[in-house]
Design a protein around this motif. Structure first.
Motif: not given
Length: 169
Positions: A6-14, A108-117
């Motif tokens: 759920l969280l990965t999907e939500a953040y992954g939409r950014l 943004h992608r670098a930050v998001l990649d760390r967030t998703l991990a």
């Protein structure tokens, strides 16, 4: 669906909001406010990424990518870990000078990649962990993650809207 999905999907939409907001805009357009005192597209995307970088780094107990990488110079700034845009006035807003839309997307992608991990490793019980006891009630990991996501979505939507305004000129 579990909490990770759920969280990965939500953040992954950014990226679906961030990337079109900056695509093809010149550095001047990225810094163009639609009206005096309004936030430009570049500042909005920088800010939402700084907030996520700041908060997720804190949750991980690691240094922010803003500080450990070479991002700050590409925005005309110093790598101050406390400079997230919160409380910025007009002079501070105009000081954020991304050299391209690409740098906004890449940061943004670098930050998001760390967030998703980080999100992929969460268990449901982790969400109840108190991450900031200085509030009443204390802030849990789950609340912090939702707060960051809500802030990101709001600012990404604003960036898209501002882009539409400046392109009408």
């Amino acid at each position: 669906m579990d909490v990770n999905d759920l969280l990965t999907e939500a953040y992954g939409r950014l990226p679906e909001l961030v990337e079109p907001a900056v695509a093809g805009l010149s550095p001047q357009r990225l810094r163009q406010a639609p009206a005096p005192g309004a936030n430009p597209v570049g500042w909005l995307v920088w800010h939402l990424t700084r907030i996520q970088d700041h908060h997720v780094a804190d949750l991980l107990g690691e240094e922010q990518l803003w500080v450990s990488g070479d991002w700050a110079g590409r925005f005309g700034l110093t790598p101050d870990p406390h400079d997230t845009g919160f409380g910025h006035g007009p002079e501070q807003i105009t000081a954020v000078r991304p050299d391209s839309g690409r740098v906004l997307v890449d940061y943004h992608r670098a930050v998001l990649d760390r967030t998703l991990a980080f999100l992929r490793g969460l268990r449901p019980a982790d969400l109840d962990r108190v991450v900031d006891p200085n509030w009443d009630p204390p802030v849990t990991l789950g609340v912090r993650l939702l707060s960051v996501l809500a802030d990101d979505l709001q600012h990404a939507g604003q960036a898209g809207y501002v882009r539409g305004l400046i392109e009408r000129e």
